[in-house]
Motif scaffolding. Structure first.
Motif, PDB file in Angstrom:
ATOM      1  N   GLU A 263       0.821  -1.187  -0.011  1.00 13.67           N
ATOM      2  CA  GLU A 263       0.115   0.022  -0.135  1.00 13.67           C
ATOM      3  C   GLU A 263       0.847   1.322  -0.039  1.00 13.67           C
ATOM      4  O   GLU A 263       1.951   1.146   0.636  1.00 13.67           O
ATOM      5  CB  GLU A 263      -1.010   0.102   1.393  1.00 13.67           C
ATOM      6  CG  GLU A 263      -1.534   1.238   1.352  1.00 13.67           C
ATOM      7  CD  GLU A 263      -2.373   1.410   3.023  1.00 13.67           C
ATOM      8  OE1 GLU A 263      -3.291   1.526   3.030  1.00 13.67           O
ATOM      9  OE2 GLU A 263      -1.480   1.144   3.990  1.00 13.67           O
TER      10      GLU A 263
ATOM     11  N   ARG B  89      -0.051 -11.237  -7.292  1.00 12.47           N
ATOM     12  CA  ARG B  89       0.883 -10.151  -7.730  1.00 12.47           C
ATOM     13  C   ARG B  89       2.474 -10.413  -7.807  1.00 12.47           C
ATOM     14  O   ARG B  89       2.959  -9.820  -8.594  1.00 12.47           O
ATOM     15  CB  ARG B  89       0.593  -8.990  -6.681  1.00 12.47           C
ATOM     16  CG  ARG B  89      -0.587  -8.295  -7.033  1.00 12.47           C
ATOM     17  CD  ARG B  89      -0.871  -7.059  -5.971  1.00 12.47           C
ATOM     18  NE  ARG B  89      -1.190  -7.857  -4.594  1.00 12.47           N
ATOM     19  CZ  ARG B  89      -1.406  -7.146  -3.557  1.00 12.47           C
ATOM     20  NH1 ARG B  89      -0.895  -5.961  -3.433  1.00 12.47           N
ATOM     21  NH2 ARG B  89      -1.612  -7.978  -2.444  1.00 12.47           N
TER      22      ARG B  89
ATOM     23  N   SER C  85      -8.272  -1.588 -14.248  1.00 16.26           N
ATOM     24  CA  SER C  85      -7.505  -2.527 -13.731  1.00 16.26           C
ATOM     25  C   SER C  85      -7.171  -3.826 -14.832  1.00 16.26           C
ATOM     26  O   SER C  85      -7.756  -4.130 -15.951  1.00 16.26           O
ATOM     27  CB  SER C  85      -8.073  -3.225 -12.405  1.00 16.26           C
ATOM     28  OG  SER C  85      -9.157  -3.706 -12.841  1.00 16.26           O
TER      29      SER C  85
ATOM     30  N   LEU D 254     -10.046 -12.843 -13.007  1.00 16.09           N
ATOM     31  CA  LEU D 254      -9.044 -12.583 -11.936  1.00 16.09           C
ATOM     32  C   LEU D 254      -7.644 -12.796 -12.582  1.00 16.09           C
ATOM     33  O   LEU D 254      -7.420 -13.826 -12.989  1.00 16.09           O
ATOM     34  CB  LEU D 254      -9.271 -13.264 -10.665  1.00 16.09           C
ATOM     35  CG  LEU D 254     -10.229 -13.133  -9.506  1.00 16.09           C
ATOM     36  CD1 LEU D 254     -10.019 -13.984  -8.394  1.00 16.09           C
ATOM     37  CD2 LEU D 254      -9.818 -11.544  -9.147  1.00 16.09           C
TER      38      LEU D 254
ATOM     39  N   LEU E 283      -6.299  -5.453  -9.301  1.00 17.64           N
ATOM     40  CA  LEU E 283      -7.938  -5.830  -9.016  1.00 17.64           C
ATOM     41  C   LEU E 283      -8.461  -4.245  -9.092  1.00 17.64           C
ATOM     42  O   LEU E 283      -8.081  -3.504  -9.005  1.00 17.64           O
ATOM     43  CB  LEU E 283      -8.124  -6.547  -7.631  1.00 17.64           C
ATOM     44  CG  LEU E 283      -7.113  -7.540  -7.322  1.00 17.64           C
ATOM     45  CD1 LEU E 283      -7.352  -7.990  -5.893  1.00 17.64           C
ATOM     46  CD2 LEU E 283      -7.433  -8.706  -8.353  1.00 17.64           C
ATOM     47  N   ARG E 284      -9.741  -4.550  -9.275  1.00 15.13           N
ATOM     48  CA  ARG E 284     -10.822  -3.262  -9.509  1.00 15.13           C
ATOM     49  C   ARG E 284     -10.601  -2.512  -8.381  1.00 15.13           C
ATOM     50  O   ARG E 284     -10.696  -1.195  -8.563  1.00 15.13           O
ATOM     51  CB  ARG E 284     -12.128  -3.817  -9.571  1.00 15.13           C
ATOM     52  CG  ARG E 284     -12.388  -4.498 -10.667  1.00 15.13           C
ATOM     53  CD  ARG E 284     -13.898  -4.423 -11.248  1.00 15.13           C
ATOM     54  NE  ARG E 284     -13.771  -5.036 -12.571  1.00 15.13           N
ATOM     55  CZ  ARG E 284     -14.287  -6.258 -12.644  1.00 15.13           C
ATOM     56  NH1 ARG E 284     -15.097  -6.888 -11.762  1.00 15.13           N
ATOM     57  NH2 ARG E 284     -14.220  -6.985 -14.182  1.00 15.13           N
ATOM     58  N   GLU E 285     -10.275  -2.848  -7.099  1.00 17.56           N
ATOM     59  CA  GLU E 285     -10.157  -2.360  -5.947  1.00 17.56           C
ATOM     60  C   GLU E 285      -9.125  -0.916  -5.920  1.00 17.56           C
ATOM     61  O   GLU E 285      -9.195  -0.259  -5.115  1.00 17.56           O
ATOM     62  CB  GLU E 285     -10.177  -2.845  -4.633  1.00 17.56           C
ATOM     63  CG  GLU E 285     -11.192  -3.861  -4.371  1.00 17.56           C
ATOM     64  CD  GLU E 285     -11.175  -5.187  -5.045  1.00 17.56           C
ATOM     65  OE1 GLU E 285     -10.370  -5.709  -5.537  1.00 17.56           O
ATOM     66  OE2 GLU E 285     -12.342  -5.405  -5.862  1.00 17.56           O
ATOM     67  N   ALA E 286      -8.112  -1.351  -6.806  1.00 17.06           N
ATOM     68  CA  ALA E 286      -7.227  -0.590  -6.940  1.00 17.06           C
ATOM     69  C   ALA E 286      -7.497   0.806  -7.595  1.00 17.06           C
ATOM     70  O   ALA E 286      -6.665   1.707  -7.685  1.00 17.06           O
ATOM     71  CB  ALA E 286      -6.186  -1.091  -7.942  1.00 17.06           C
TER      72      ALA E 286
ATOM     73  N   GLN F  78      -7.398  -6.868 -13.937  1.00 11.07           N
ATOM     74  CA  GLN F  78      -8.890  -7.609 -13.745  1.00 11.07           C
ATOM     75  C   GLN F  78      -9.769  -7.264 -14.815  1.00 11.07           C
ATOM     76  O   GLN F  78     -10.372  -8.204 -15.721  1.00 11.07           O
ATOM     77  CB  GLN F  78      -9.280  -7.394 -12.641  1.00 11.07           C
ATOM     78  CG  GLN F  78     -10.543  -8.446 -12.235  1.00 11.07           C
ATOM     79  CD  GLN F  78     -11.092  -8.001 -10.805  1.00 11.07           C
ATOM     80  OE1 GLN F  78     -10.691  -7.356 -10.141  1.00 11.07           O
ATOM     81  NE2 GLN F  78     -12.173  -9.008 -10.471  1.00 11.07           N
TER      82      GLN F  78
ATOM     83  N   GLY G  91      -3.430  -4.342  -0.962  1.00 10.76           N
ATOM     84  CA  GLY G  91      -4.171  -5.660  -1.383  1.00 10.76           C
ATOM     85  C   GLY G  91      -4.495  -5.672  -2.990  1.00 10.76           C
ATOM     86  O   GLY G  91      -4.934  -6.807  -3.340  1.00 10.76           O
ATOM     87  N   SER G  92      -4.218  -4.542  -3.728  1.00 15.66           N
ATOM     88  CA  SER G  92      -4.762  -4.666  -4.846  1.00 15.66           C
ATOM     89  C   SER G  92      -3.998  -4.190  -6.084  1.00 15.66           C
ATOM     90  O   SER G  92      -4.475  -4.285  -7.279  1.00 15.66           O
ATOM     91  CB  SER G  92      -6.194  -3.836  -4.947  1.00 15.66           C
ATOM     92  OG  SER G  92      -5.964  -2.470  -4.693  1.00 15.66           O
TER      93      SER G  92
ATOM     94  N   ASN H 109      -2.483  -1.454 -11.763  1.00 17.87           N
ATOM     95  CA  ASN H 109      -3.855  -1.608 -10.961  1.00 17.87           C
ATOM     96  C   ASN H 109      -4.103  -3.225 -11.491  1.00 17.87           C
ATOM     97  O   ASN H 109      -4.408  -3.460 -12.632  1.00 17.87           O
ATOM     98  CB  ASN H 109      -4.884  -0.977 -11.386  1.00 17.87           C
ATOM     99  CG  ASN H 109      -4.724   0.674 -11.481  1.00 17.87           C
ATOM    100  OD1 ASN H 109      -4.177   1.238 -10.221  1.00 17.87           O
ATOM    101  ND2 ASN H 109      -5.047   1.503 -12.297  1.00 17.87           N
TER     102      ASN H 109
END
Ligand code: ADP
Length: 260
Positions: free
Chosen positions: A49, A176, A164, A172, A148-151, A166, A66-67, A146
């Motif tokens: 992070e 990483r 991302s 998926l 995952l989408r959460e990024a 993803q 985490g993303s 990026n």
């Protein structure tokens, strides 16, 4: 991603050293500091992070936990790299694009340094320099991907559409660790060939907006508008303006956008 699995995945690349952080302000800031001290060539800073990740032109780069991949590689340039500094952002973008292709996506590079899939930015590159008087002591190659989408940052924070891996793959992505291994493997394979015609051709073949009208902005100002022709001899971007003149844009703090 944890430190142990990361070290295992990268072990065969023989990097100079690795510093892993669960959370850090900016991997580039950390790498610049380390490069100013005793970091060896090919030392890597990586974080799960970033709380104040940096983009170019004092912009912010969003890296939630985490993303995403936030990594900064330190280079102590030898003679051949010294003659090709302006190609380095392209090298990092090419390494990220090569990783995307390995995963089955069709990436493009928005000159000089952003990686797009389906026209949306999935990764950015930030090169920073440690100077010793007039001389370049070290270069820091910062890469943000990026995964995952959460990024993704909130839409209102975006200057250009983002996505991302993803999204780009429609499934998926791998862990990483494996994604970073692929990026660094491609980076290290191209590094000794930075000065070759083949490198320029490969970078050029991935450029987004070939043949399209684009605008080059320096800050908020439109610095040039023209048809994108491709790369010049040193990684500069060649445009044809409305008077049929060829304009060469040097790598620097400029941004490219499709022209309205
Ligand atoms: P440019 O597109 O001009 O090269 P940078 O590479 O310097 O810009 O990236 C900074 C900009 O990228 C920010 O101002 C923001 O709009 C956008 N951004 C920030 N975080 C992300 C991210 N995780 N993914 C995609 N775009 C981002």
């Amino acid at each position: 991603m944890n430190e142990e699995s990361l070290r295992q995945a990268l072990a065969h690349l023989n990097l100079g050293a690795i510093r892993y952080f669960d959370s850090v302000g900016s991997t580039n800031a950390e790498a610049l500091d380390w490069a100013g001290k005793d970091a060896p060539h090919l030392a890597l800073v990586i974080a799960d992070e970033q709380t104040s990740g940096r983009g170019r032109l004092n912009r912010k780069w969003f890296t939630p936990r985490g993303s995403a991949i936030a990594a900064s590689l330190i280079l102590r340039p030898g003679a051949s790299l010294r003659s090709h500094f302006s190609r380095l952002a392209g090298l990092a973008a090419l390494a990220i694009a090569s990783m995307c292709r390995e995963l089955g996506a069709e990436p493009q590079i928005k000159w000089p340094n952003d990686v797009l899939i389906n026209g949306k930015k999935i990764a950015g590159v930030l090169i920073e320099t440690v100077w010793a008087d007039e001389d370049v002591e070290a270069l820091v190659v910062g890469m943000g991907v990026n995964v995952l989408r959460e990024a993704l940052p909130p839409a209102e924070a975006l200057l250009f559409p983002a996505a991302s891996l993803q999204d780009g793959l429609g499934k998926l992505p791998p862990a990483r660790e494996a994604i970073l291994e692929s990026i660094l493997r491609h980076f290290l394979a191209w590094l000794p060939r930075l000065g070759t015609e083949k490198f320029l051709q490969t970078w050029d073949s991935l450029l987004a907006f070939h043949g399209a009208r684009v605008e080059i902005r320096a800050g908020e100002e439109a610095a040039a508008v023209g048809e994108l022709l491709g790369l010049g001899a040193d990684g500069d971007l060649q445009l044809r303006d409305e008077h049929d003149r060829i304009i060469s844009i040097r790598y620097g703090d400029v941004s490219l956008r499709p022209a309205a």
